[in-house]
Design an enzyme around this catalytic site. Sequence first.
Site, PDB file in Angstrom:
ATOM      1  N   LYS A  17     -46.883  -4.818  23.219  1.00 51.81           N
ATOM      2  CA  LYS A  17     -48.344  -4.839  23.049  1.00 51.81           C
ATOM      3  C   LYS A  17     -49.054  -4.343  24.297  1.00 51.81           C
ATOM      4  O   LYS A  17     -50.223  -3.992  24.245  1.00 51.81           O
ATOM      5  CB  LYS A  17     -48.845  -6.213  22.621  1.00 51.81           C
ATOM      6  CG  LYS A  17     -48.466  -7.393  23.497  1.00 51.81           C
ATOM      7  CD  LYS A  17     -49.168  -8.646  22.973  1.00 51.81           C
ATOM      8  CE  LYS A  17     -48.369  -9.913  22.871  1.00 51.81           C
ATOM      9  NZ  LYS A  17     -47.473 -10.324  23.927  1.00 51.81           N
TER      10      LYS A  17
ATOM     11  N   LYS B  81     -40.857  -7.358  35.277  1.00 49.80           N
ATOM     12  CA  LYS B  81     -42.291  -7.601  35.476  1.00 49.80           C
ATOM     13  C   LYS B  81     -42.667  -7.435  36.941  1.00 49.80           C
ATOM     14  O   LYS B  81     -43.783  -7.021  37.244  1.00 49.80           O
ATOM     15  CB  LYS B  81     -42.698  -8.980  34.934  1.00 49.80           C
ATOM     16  CG  LYS B  81     -42.455  -9.088  33.428  1.00 49.80           C
ATOM     17  CD  LYS B  81     -43.655  -9.494  32.604  1.00 49.80           C
ATOM     18  CE  LYS B  81     -43.399  -9.102  31.155  1.00 49.80           C
ATOM     19  NZ  LYS B  81     -44.187  -9.701  30.142  1.00 49.80           N
TER      20      LYS B  81
ATOM     21  N   LYS C 213     -38.593  -0.755  23.733  1.00 50.54           N
ATOM     22  CA  LYS C 213     -39.065  -1.745  22.749  1.00 50.54           C
ATOM     23  C   LYS C 213     -40.572  -1.594  22.505  1.00 50.54           C
ATOM     24  O   LYS C 213     -41.316  -1.205  23.413  1.00 50.54           O
ATOM     25  CB  LYS C 213     -38.668  -3.168  23.196  1.00 50.54           C
ATOM     26  CG  LYS C 213     -39.739  -3.961  23.858  1.00 50.54           C
ATOM     27  CD  LYS C 213     -39.379  -5.426  24.044  1.00 50.54           C
ATOM     28  CE  LYS C 213     -40.587  -6.065  24.726  1.00 50.54           C
ATOM     29  NZ  LYS C 213     -40.679  -7.456  24.777  1.00 50.54           N
TER      30      LYS C 213
HETATM   31  P1  ATP Z   1     -45.735  -7.774  26.640  1.00 47.99           P
HETATM   32  O1  ATP Z   1     -45.832  -6.423  26.020  1.00 47.99           O
HETATM   33  O2  ATP Z   1     -47.058  -8.314  27.096  1.00 47.99           O
HETATM   34  O3  ATP Z   1     -44.616  -7.913  27.635  1.00 47.99           O
HETATM   35  P2  ATP Z   1     -44.384  -8.610  24.297  1.00 47.99           P
HETATM   36  O4  ATP Z   1     -44.934  -7.693  23.265  1.00 47.99           O
HETATM   37  O5  ATP Z   1     -43.003  -8.364  24.808  1.00 47.99           O
HETATM   38  O6  ATP Z   1     -45.385  -8.782  25.482  1.00 47.99           O
HETATM   39  P3  ATP Z   1     -44.163 -11.520  24.122  1.00 47.99           P
HETATM   40  O7  ATP Z   1     -45.416 -12.335  24.069  1.00 47.99           O
HETATM   41  O8  ATP Z   1     -43.404 -11.490  25.405  1.00 47.99           O
HETATM   42  O9  ATP Z   1     -44.461 -10.055  23.636  1.00 47.99           O
HETATM   43  O10 ATP Z   1     -43.166 -11.969  22.960  1.00 47.99           O
HETATM   44  C1  ATP Z   1     -43.447 -12.793  21.852  1.00 47.99           C
HETATM   45  C2  ATP Z   1     -42.235 -12.854  20.951  1.00 47.99           C
HETATM   46  O11 ATP Z   1     -42.040 -11.596  20.304  1.00 47.99           O
HETATM   47  C3  ATP Z   1     -40.920 -13.155  21.678  1.00 47.99           C
HETATM   48  O12 ATP Z   1     -40.145 -14.044  20.906  1.00 47.99           O
HETATM   49  C4  ATP Z   1     -40.257 -11.821  21.787  1.00 47.99           C
HETATM   50  O13 ATP Z   1     -38.855 -11.933  21.835  1.00 47.99           O
HETATM   51  C5  ATP Z   1     -40.705 -11.126  20.511  1.00 47.99           C
HETATM   52  N1  ATP Z   1     -40.774  -9.663  20.658  1.00 47.99           N
HETATM   53  C6  ATP Z   1     -41.526  -8.990  21.556  1.00 47.99           C
HETATM   54  N2  ATP Z   1     -41.404  -7.645  21.385  1.00 47.99           N
HETATM   55  C7  ATP Z   1     -40.541  -7.474  20.350  1.00 47.99           C
HETATM   56  C8  ATP Z   1     -39.998  -6.316  19.680  1.00 47.99           C
HETATM   57  N3  ATP Z   1     -40.327  -5.080  20.041  1.00 47.99           N
HETATM   58  N4  ATP Z   1     -39.155  -6.507  18.650  1.00 47.99           N
HETATM   59  C9  ATP Z   1     -38.818  -7.758  18.264  1.00 47.99           C
HETATM   60  N5  ATP Z   1     -39.290  -8.892  18.841  1.00 47.99           N
HETATM   61  C10 ATP Z   1     -40.136  -8.770  19.873  1.00 47.99           C
END
Ligand code: ATP
Length: 335
Positions: free
Chosen positions: A203, A118, A200
């Site tokens: 969002k 980040k 990965k």
């Molecule tokens: P950002 O894109 O803003 O970094 P993010 O999509 O990674 O956010 P978070 O809010 O950090 O989402 O994560 C919420 C939950 O979803 C956490 O438990 C994280 O481990 C899970 N998660 C996030 N992305 C994935 C993915 N691609 N596959 C499986 N689990 C995920």
Amino acid sequence: MENNQEKKQTVLSLIQPTGTPTLGNYLGALKNWKNMSDSYDCFFGVADLHSITVRPNPADLRRRTTEMYALLLALGLDPHKNTVFVQSHVPAHAQLAWILDCYTQFGEASRMTQFKDKSEKHPDNVNVGLFAYPVLMAADILLYQTDFVPIGIDQKQHLEITRNIADRFNGLYGNTFKLPEPFIGKSGAKIMSLQEPTKKMSKSDTNPKAFISVLDDDNTIMKKIKSAVTDSEARVYRKDGKDGVNNLMGIYSCCTGKTDEEIEKEFDGKGYGDFKTAVGEAVCDELRPLREEYNRLIDDKAYLTECMKEGAEKASYTAERTLRKAMKKVGFLQI
Ligand code: ATP
Ligand code: LTN
């Protein structure tokens, strides 16, 4: 028969209100929350304190917090049986986080890969909050004497630092915090981007074709799955390097419960067109009830506020007990 009252184990997880969750968040984390909600004493929350590390616009933060809360209820979590709360409504989180900051080493916090990622992504705003982020997460977890934390695999390192902090504190002052275990689902642990399947699904991706939002309509979902990157082999089976197909197989398996072998058999002799149609339909069927319930709930602000108040009260009750215990051990004067 009194033993039926046996105490359930505790589950806790939070999600940041940084945008609409993706299919990755849903299959990696949220779906497990729902699955665990009947068998455990559950605390689920919106991590609004965590989300200000990226300095959101205040109106956006308020709207997204409400939306994320509505989405948690739309998952089917019962706000009366479980505790569904907003993190900033429970002051004990910030209070314990400060105490734990003083029991966390600069070196161990510097090793967190999410901090490194980040800070590279936002070099203009590498704030102390971003650095202390995992300590606040440790406070979230430890306040509730949590047994299991359902998360995607990317959060595993934060669970390890949480255990280290708790263990250090317990070693100094005697047993205060329970050591939590991560709960990582088998197949949904890491859903990959539809456009770059080695990354990965996220969002915050700038290309909306790379992710499916849990609120996308059926048409959009079908289009995004149809344009997912695969390969030129046109055979559905799992193999290292077939990242796009492996990812779609993982998604299909999470939505239908089918194993890899069953999927390979189902699409034996068929091309990617048929496969993608089936994956798209399975995702639509999985997300449709969530979207419909969300659309109903988001218009009922009075109900959402009522549930938030109940959640804050229930969460505070448990959290403050642990906070008081920790404060006493550290030596703060009790009055
Ligand atoms: P950002 O894109 O803003 O970094 P993010 O999509 O990674 O956010 P978070 O809010 O950090 O989402 O994560 C919420 C939950 O979803 C956490 O438990 C994280 O481990 C899970 N998660 C996030 N992305 C994935 C993915 N691609 N596959 C499986 N689990 C995920
Ligand atoms: N750091 C997590 C969100 C989060 C969390 C928590 C998850 C904040 N506090 C406590 C589990 C338990 C994330 O970025 N996904």
